[in-house]
Design an enzyme around this catalytic site. Structure first.
Site, short mmCIF file in Angstrom:
data_model
loop_
_atom_site.label_atom_id
_atom_site.label_comp_id
_atom_site.label_asym_id
_atom_site.label_seq_id
_atom_site.Cartn_x
_atom_site.Cartn_y
_atom_site.Cartn_z
N ASP A 152 -8.56 -1.78 5.06
CA ASP A 152 -8.65 -0.66 6.03
C ASP A 152 -8.43 0.69 5.35
OD1 ASP A 152 -5.82 -1.69 5.73
OD2 ASP A 152 -5.48 0.25 6.67
N THR B 18 0.85 -1.18 0.00
CA THR B 18 0.00 0.00 0.00
C THR B 18 0.89 1.24 0.00
OG1 THR B 18 -1.81 -1.07 1.15
CG2 THR B 18 -1.60 1.28 1.51
N1 ASP Z 1 -3.63 -2.48 4.57
C1 ASP Z 1 -3.75 -3.08 3.26
C2 ASP Z 1 -4.87 -4.10 3.29
O1 ASP Z 1 -4.98 -4.84 4.24
C3 ASP Z 1 -2.50 -3.71 2.78
C4 ASP Z 1 -1.23 -2.91 2.98
O2 ASP Z 1 -1.18 -1.95 3.70
O3 ASP Z 1 -0.23 -3.28 2.34
O4 ASP Z 1 -5.59 -4.18 2.33
#
Ligand code: ASP
Length: 278
Positions: free
Chosen positions: A184, A153
Site C-alpha cells: 500500500d 515500514t
Molecule cells: N504496509 C506495509 C505492506 O503491507 C507493511 C508495513 O506497514 O509494515 O507492505
C-alpha cells in the site's frame, strides 16, 4: 508552529528491548530533523530527510534491512506527497538500492511520477543515487527461517512554518510475499496529502488498500472535519474490521495524531513539546 510526526511501523512488536531500540532510533532521528523544520525547512525536505535516516536503520523494514520477497530478493517501495502542490511521487519494487525515498523527491517535478522495477532502477541511475544493497544478514536469516512478519515500514508527516504539509513513506513490504506484490505504501491508500492534511499508513497493506485509508482520512479533513474526528472515523473502521493498521497524520493548524490497532513506534514534535509511543 511546525509539527513533525515519525513512525517505524505498526504490527505489534512485543519484545521490550526491541521496542526500546525503536524508540531510541526515533528519538535520534526526530531530534535531528525537528530543528530543520523550526529553522524554516520545507515539510517536503524534512519528511524526505527523516525517511532517509529511518531507511538507514537496519532494524526497520525499509531501506537497509528491508525484508525479502518469496524469491529472496529485496524490492523496496517508497512514496512522497507534497500537500502544497498536491503531487505524489512513488517508487515500486526497486532492487539494488537502499534509499528509495531519495528517488521520490525529484519525481515530484517529473512527468511520470510512479515508477516500478527496471524503470525505477533506471531513474535511480539518472538521478545518480549510489547503488547499495539493502540486504542484511539478519533479514537473510529470517528469510531462510521463513519468518515473514508484517511490520516495520517507516514514514514521516510534517507541517512547516509556511503552513505546508507533506507525507513520506518507505517499506520493504511484508516479507516472503509473492514476487510482484505491491505494498500500500507507494499508493495513495498508504500515503496522501492535500493543502489541509497529510497522512501515512502502516500495517497490513491489503487492508489499507481495501480501506483507501490515507485518502479517506485526508478527504475528511478537506471536507471540514477536524483531524481528530477524521482519525476517530478511520480508527473506528480499522477496529470494526479487526485490521492491523496504524497511522500518523498532521493538518495545517498543527494538530497531529498517531494511532494504531497494534503497538506502533512513533514520535511527535509540536509547539508544546515532544511525545512518543509508550
Ligand atoms: N504496509 C506495509 C505492506 O503491507 C507493511 C508495513 O506497514 O509494515 O507492505
Amino acid at each position: 508552529m511546525p509539527t513533525l510526526v515519525l513512525h517505524a511501523g505498526a504490527g505489534g512488536e512485543t519484545r521490550p528491548e526491541r521496542q526500546a531500540a525503536i524508540r531510541d532510533e526515533l528519538q535520534r532521528i526526530g531530534d535531528a530533523c525537528w530543528p530543520m523544520l523550526t529553522a524554516g525547512a520545507s515539510a517536503v525536505d524534512v519528511v524526505v530527510e527523516a525517511t532517509r535516516l529511518l531507511e538507514d536503520v537496519p532494524i526497520f523494514n525499509a531501506g537497509l534491512g528491508s525484508k525479502l520477497q518469496a524469491d529472496g530478493v529485496a524490492r523496496l517501495s517508497a512514496a512522497l506527497m507534497c500537500g502544497d502542490t498536491e503531487r505524489f511521487g512513488g517508487i515500486v519494487g526497486l532492487e539494488g538500492y537502499a534509499n528509495p525515498i531519495l528517488l521520490c523527491r525529484p519525481l515530484l517535478d517529473a512527468d511520470d511520477r510512479v515508477l516500478m522495477g527496471d524503470g525505477a532502477a533506471a531513474w535511480a541511475r539518472e538521478v545518480g543515487l549510489p547503488e547499495r544493497s539493502p540486504v542484511t544478514e539478519e533479514r537473510l536469516q529470517q528469510w531462510r527461517a521463513r519468518e515473514a512478519g508484517r511490520t516495520g515500514t517507516v514514514g514521516a508527516v510534517a507541517l512547516d512554518i509556511a503552513g505546508r504539509v507533506a507525507a513520506a513513506i518507505s517499506t520493504g513490504g511484508r516479507g516472503h510475499e509473492r514476487v510482484g506484490r505491491v505494498s500500500d505504501s507507494p499508493t495513495v491508500a498508504g500515503n496522501f496529502a492535500s493543502r489541509a492534511a497529510a497522512a501515512g499508513m502502516t500495517g497490513i497493506g491489503e487492508q489499507i488498500v481495501d480501506g483507501g485509508l490515507a485518502v479517506r482520512l485526508v478527504a475528511a479533513v478537506d471536507a471540514g472535519m477536524s483531524l481528530e474526528e477524521a482519525a476517530d472515523r478511520v480508527m473506528g473502521r480499522i477496529l470494526e474490521r479487526e485490521w492491523e493498521v496504524g497511522f500518523i497524520a498532521v493538518d495545517h493548524t498543527g494538530a497531529w495524531v498517531a494511532r494504531a490497532s497494534t503497538w506502533m513506534g512513533w514520535r511527535a514534535y509540536d509547539a508544546r513539546g515532544v511525545y512518543c509511543t509508550g
